[in-house]
Design a protein around this motif. Structure first.
Motif, PDB file in Angstrom:
ATOM      1  N   PRO A  29       1.247  51.489 104.724  1.00  0.00           N
ATOM      2  CA  PRO A  29       2.616  51.927 105.032  1.00  0.00           C
ATOM      3  C   PRO A  29       3.202  52.724 103.873  1.00  0.00           C
ATOM      4  N   ASP A  30       3.875  53.798 104.203  1.00  0.00           N
ATOM      5  CA  ASP A  30       4.503  54.675 103.202  1.00  0.00           C
ATOM      6  C   ASP A  30       3.481  55.347 102.294  1.00  0.00           C
ATOM      7  N   GLY A  31       2.219  55.357 102.728  1.00  0.00           N
ATOM      8  CA  GLY A  31       1.203  56.056 101.964  1.00  0.00           C
ATOM      9  C   GLY A  31       1.033  57.478 102.465  1.00  0.00           C
ATOM     10  N   ALA A  32      -0.095  58.082 102.126  1.00  0.00           N
ATOM     11  CA  ALA A  32      -0.373  59.455 102.547  1.00  0.00           C
ATOM     12  C   ALA A  32      -1.871  59.633 102.731  1.00  0.00           C
ATOM     13  N   LEU A  33      -2.232  60.563 103.600  1.00  0.00           N
ATOM     14  CA  LEU A  33      -3.628  60.923 103.825  1.00  0.00           C
ATOM     15  C   LEU A  33      -3.837  62.349 103.324  1.00  0.00           C
ATOM     16  N   VAL A  34      -4.929  62.554 102.571  1.00  0.00           N
ATOM     17  CA  VAL A  34      -5.279  63.884 102.086  1.00  0.00           C
ATOM     18  C   VAL A  34      -6.595  64.280 102.722  1.00  0.00           C
ATOM     19  N   VAL A  35      -6.633  65.414 103.398  1.00  0.00           N
ATOM     20  CA  VAL A  35      -7.847  65.927 104.018  1.00  0.00           C
ATOM     21  C   VAL A  35      -8.281  67.177 103.267  1.00  0.00           C
ATOM     22  N   ARG A  36      -9.537  67.192 102.827  1.00  0.00           N
ATOM     23  CA  ARG A  36     -10.126  68.374 102.175  1.00  0.00           C
ATOM     24  C   ARG A  36     -11.124  68.985 103.145  1.00  0.00           C
ATOM     25  N   ALA A  37     -11.021  70.290 103.374  1.00  0.00           N
ATOM     26  CA  ALA A  37     -11.886  70.985 104.328  1.00  0.00           C
ATOM     27  C   ALA A  37     -12.223  72.368 103.805  1.00  0.00           C
ATOM     28  N   THR A  38     -13.199  73.002 104.449  1.00  0.00           N
ATOM     29  CA  THR A  38     -13.629  74.332 104.031  1.00  0.00           C
ATOM     30  C   THR A  38     -12.807  75.441 104.680  1.00  0.00           C
ATOM     31  N   GLU A  64      -3.991  75.995  99.939  1.00  0.00           N
ATOM     32  CA  GLU A  64      -5.243  76.759  99.925  1.00  0.00           C
ATOM     33  C   GLU A  64      -5.687  76.859  98.469  1.00  0.00           C
ATOM     34  N   LEU A  65      -6.659  76.015  98.087  1.00  0.00           N
ATOM     35  CA  LEU A  65      -7.135  75.991  96.710  1.00  0.00           C
ATOM     36  C   LEU A  65      -8.136  77.101  96.445  1.00  0.00           C
ATOM     37  N   ALA A  66      -8.880  77.479  97.479  1.00  0.00           N
ATOM     38  CA  ALA A  66      -9.837  78.584  97.415  1.00  0.00           C
ATOM     39  C   ALA A  66     -10.103  79.005  98.854  1.00  0.00           C
ATOM     40  N   ALA A  67     -10.853  80.100  99.017  1.00  0.00           N
ATOM     41  CA  ALA A  67     -11.107  80.597 100.372  1.00  0.00           C
ATOM     42  C   ALA A  67     -11.800  79.547 101.232  1.00  0.00           C
ATOM     43  N   ASP A  68     -12.629  78.691 100.607  1.00  0.00           N
ATOM     44  CA  ASP A  68     -13.351  77.658 101.350  1.00  0.00           C
ATOM     45  C   ASP A  68     -12.958  76.253 100.906  1.00  0.00           C
TER      46      ASP A  68
END
Length: 204
Positions: A49-58, A79-83
């Motif tokens: 509860p009251d947390g967060a989800l981080v999704v990393r994708a290409t 957008e950290l990089a193109a992929d």
């Protein structure tokens, strides 16, 4: 885990305790052609509860905005990089000096499958200026129905580009069975990691 430029985040996201953040890094799954949806949903189930989800994708995982945007939750995209894309899903809590807003009533049952409106929402958001339909993060059961709805919405002579992580030959067989003579099919890229196919509606 925490972005050093946290002061650029929405204030509600800055308020999330770093210890309550769960990360789902599916970049290697996508590069290997594996379906990451179940991993992402499993990570979502671990968010406190009251947390967060981080999704990393290409790539920017636009379809997840509707799937994970449950009532009272927002997303923040980097957008950290193109992929390399990072998307934060976090509770839209009241912030200092802001009036409190009554939270939305959540659904009594939270399904592991995308909600029914996802296909249309996903189509609206992922049909870019280049008319590209990216189906890599859509559950297999929803891919073909979404593709055929997209095709059905085309005007004669129009087309879209299908982006997939494998050769969609079974899809072509289905088109031939259901729309013989009414569609065009042109490979723009044929693997090994990405397939891009232009699918059009015949002008006559």
């Amino acid at each position: 885990m925490v972005n050093p430029l946290v002061d650029t985040f929405p204030l509600a996201l800055q308020m999330v305790d770093p210890a309550r953040i769960v990360e789902a890094d599916v970049r290697e799954d996508l590069r290997a052609g594996r379906e990451p949806f179940e991993r992402i949903m499993a990570a979502r189930g671990q968010v406190p509860p009251d947390g967060a989800l981080v999704v990393r994708a290409t790539f920017e995982p636009v379809p997840l905005y509707a799937v994970l945007g449950r009532p009272g939750w927002q997303h923040h995209t980097e957008e950290l990089a193109a992929d390399d894309w990072r998307v934060w899903f976090y509770p839209d809590r009241p912030v200092p000096d802001a009036p409190a807003v009554a939270p939305s009533t959540p659904s009594p049952v939270e399904s592991r499958q995308p909600p029914a409106p996802l296909s249309q929402t996903w189509k609206d958001r992922t049909m870019t200026e280049a008319q590209t339909l990216d189906v890599r993060v859509i559950p297999p059961r929803d891919k073909h129905p979404t593709i055929f709805r997209t095709f059905g919405a085309l005007a004669p002579g129009e087309s879209f580009v299908l982006l997939n992580d494998h050769d969609p030959r079974p899809l072509r067989y289905q088109f031939e069975a259901e729309h013989a003579g009414a569609f065009t099919w042109n490979y723009l890229e044929s693997g090994p990691a990405i397939w891009r196919v232009e699918i059009g509606k015949s002008a006559s």
